[in-house]
Write an enzyme that holds these catalytic residues in place. Structure first.
Site, short mmCIF file in Angstrom:
data_model
loop_
_atom_site.label_atom_id
_atom_site.label_comp_id
_atom_site.label_asym_id
_atom_site.label_seq_id
_atom_site.Cartn_x
_atom_site.Cartn_y
_atom_site.Cartn_z
CE LYS A 196 -1.60 -3.52 3.20
NZ LYS A 196 -2.02 -4.88 2.77
CE1 TYR B 231 -3.79 -1.80 5.45
CE2 TYR B 231 -2.89 0.25 4.60
CZ TYR B 231 -3.62 -0.91 4.40
OH TYR B 231 -4.17 -1.16 3.18
CB SER C 170 -0.88 0.02 1.25
OG SER C 170 -1.50 1.28 1.39
N1 LIG Z 1 -9.00 -0.67 -1.01
C1 LIG Z 1 -7.88 0.03 -1.14
O1 LIG Z 1 -7.86 1.18 -1.64
C2 LIG Z 1 -6.58 -0.55 -0.68
C3 LIG Z 1 -5.43 0.24 -0.74
C4 LIG Z 1 -4.19 -0.30 -0.38
C5 LIG Z 1 -4.14 -1.62 0.04
N2 LIG Z 1 -5.29 -2.37 0.14
C6 LIG Z 1 -5.16 -3.74 0.60
O2 LIG Z 1 -5.89 -4.60 -0.26
C7 LIG Z 1 -6.31 -5.75 0.47
C8 LIG Z 1 -7.80 -5.98 0.27
O3 LIG Z 1 -8.52 -4.90 0.84
P1 LIG Z 1 -9.99 -4.45 0.43
O4 LIG Z 1 -9.93 -3.00 0.18
O5 LIG Z 1 -10.51 -5.35 -0.62
O6 LIG Z 1 -10.75 -4.65 1.81
P2 LIG Z 1 -11.96 -5.62 2.25
O7 LIG Z 1 -12.20 -5.35 3.68
O8 LIG Z 1 -13.09 -5.47 1.30
O9 LIG Z 1 -11.36 -7.08 2.04
C9 LIG Z 1 -10.45 -7.67 2.93
C10 LIG Z 1 -10.87 -9.10 3.15
O10 LIG Z 1 -9.88 -9.74 3.97
C11 LIG Z 1 -10.56 -10.59 4.88
N3 LIG Z 1 -9.72 -10.84 6.05
C12 LIG Z 1 -9.40 -9.96 7.01
N4 LIG Z 1 -8.61 -10.54 7.94
C13 LIG Z 1 -8.43 -11.82 7.52
C14 LIG Z 1 -7.70 -12.92 8.05
N5 LIG Z 1 -6.99 -12.79 9.19
N6 LIG Z 1 -7.71 -14.09 7.39
C15 LIG Z 1 -8.42 -14.22 6.23
N7 LIG Z 1 -9.14 -13.21 5.69
C16 LIG Z 1 -9.15 -12.03 6.34
C17 LIG Z 1 -11.82 -9.83 5.22
O11 LIG Z 1 -12.83 -10.69 5.77
C18 LIG Z 1 -12.20 -9.21 3.89
O12 LIG Z 1 -13.10 -10.02 3.15
C19 LIG Z 1 -5.91 -5.50 1.92
O13 LIG Z 1 -4.69 -6.13 2.18
C20 LIG Z 1 -5.74 -4.00 1.96
O14 LIG Z 1 -4.88 -3.59 2.99
C21 LIG Z 1 -6.50 -1.87 -0.21
#
Ligand SMILES: NC(=O)c1ccc[n+]([C@@H]2O[C@H](COP(=O)([O-])OP(=O)(O)OC[C@H]3O[C@@H](n4cnc5c(N)ncnc54)[C@H](O)[C@@H]3O)[C@@H](O)[C@H]2O)c1
Length: 290
Positions: free
Chosen positions: A166, A162, A149
């Protein structure tokens, strides 16, 4: 893309970005382990979110199986890889995507909030990868993605746990990309941006300010994930993906100033501008030889 017939573990694939990756990979012929414990954004609770995505993939004619373990639990991480081996015979691709948030300024953060986020993002990524690694190494094929991230690569405010996790993934990638190279195991980072429940509280996250009619859909990130999961994937690179824009990040270093073996603090201070001047910075890929 060459993921046809490959076995892909996608963690946190019950929602958001992971779900989109899973649907796209399945469309391209990969067999998917949909891992998700189905908790809330803060990591509490659990649900059957993984089952719903498995049903979606199967309804579209694809192959998928659910695993609801937590990546942050060592036995859980092991069970995710075991599910792939038991159901589909091997593992070719791991997309470490599961994630939670416990945002707070460092001053207000408890050490439990620190540990929780590090455990899911950094330790969870290492645990699942560690269990898949020997399988990939032995068969001379593996594609591993870490979901990093900008919060770590560039920094953020109120996300020290976080951001540290990352950027820790980038360090892990820099090492594993070297350790896996001779055995065709490639490790890369994906740094996404998309409107999901995780970014729901971030102002403007759902709309691209420069292009307001284009939504910030998580599916717009998935082509980059598919590329990094394919046989054509590079090794040790960071790809940014958001709103249909794709770019790369890397570490640049300047030439520096050699102050010799008798350097004093006065010499150092006299040269501080040159030491910090990045105007001649170049891509740095190897600490010892560049
Ligand atoms: N959305 C963004 O803009 C963004 C930006 C940078 C990084 N990210 C990263 O992308 C990834 C996905 O995020 P997202 O935005 O889709 O969020 P989200 O909350 O929609 O999806 C994350 C999923 O991970 C699952 N999860 C959480 N802890 C877990 C565990 N211990 N074991 C198994 N599953 C688990 C949750 O139940 C959820 O379904 C994450 O790692 C997040 O940090 C997202």
């Amino acid at each position: 893309m060459s993921v046809d017939g490959k076995v892909a573990i996608i963690t946190g694939a019950g929602a958001g970005l992971g779900r989109q990756h899973a649907l796209l990979f399945a469309q391209h012929g990969a067999k998917i382990v949909v891992n998700d414990l189905g908790g809330a954004v803060d990591g509490t609770g659990h649900s059957d979110a993984a089952d719903l995505v498995v049903e979606e993939i199967r309804a579209a004619g694809g192959q998928a199986v659910a695993n609801k373990a937590s990546v942050a639990d060592r036995e859980g991480a092991k069970s995710i890889v075991e599910t792939a081996v038991k159901e589909f015979g091997t593992v070719d691709i791991v997309v470490n995507n599961a994630g939670i948030l416990r945002d707070k300024s460092f001053k207000k953060m408890t050490l439990d909030e620190w540990d929780l986020v590090i455990n899911v993002h950094l330790n969870g990524t290492a645990y699942v990868t560690w269990h898949a690694w020997p399988i990939m190494y032995e068969k001379n094929y593996g594609r591993i993605i870490f979901t990093s991230s900008v919060s770590g690569i560039l920094g953020s405010f109120g996300q020290s746990n976080y951001g540290a996790a990352k950027m820790g993934m980038v360090g892990l990638m820099n090492n594993l990309s070297r350790e896996g190279a001779s055995h065709n195991v490639h490790t890369n980072c994906l740094s996404p941006g998309a409107a999901t429940r995780m970014t729901a509280s971030v102002p403007g996250s759902s709309i691209d300010a420069d292009n307001p009619e284009k939504e910030n859909r998580p599916g717009l990130v998935s082509p980059a994930a598919l590329y990094l999961a394919s046989a054509d994937a590079p090794n040790g690179r960071i790809i940014q993906a958001a709103r249909g824009r794709f770019a790369a990040d890397a570490v640049y270093s300047n030439t520096g100033v050699d102050l010799g073996a008798d350097v004093t603090i006065d010499d150092f201070l006299a040269n501080i501008d040159g030491i910090l001047d990045m105007s001649d910075a170049q891509l740095k890929t190897n600490f010892w030889r560049d």
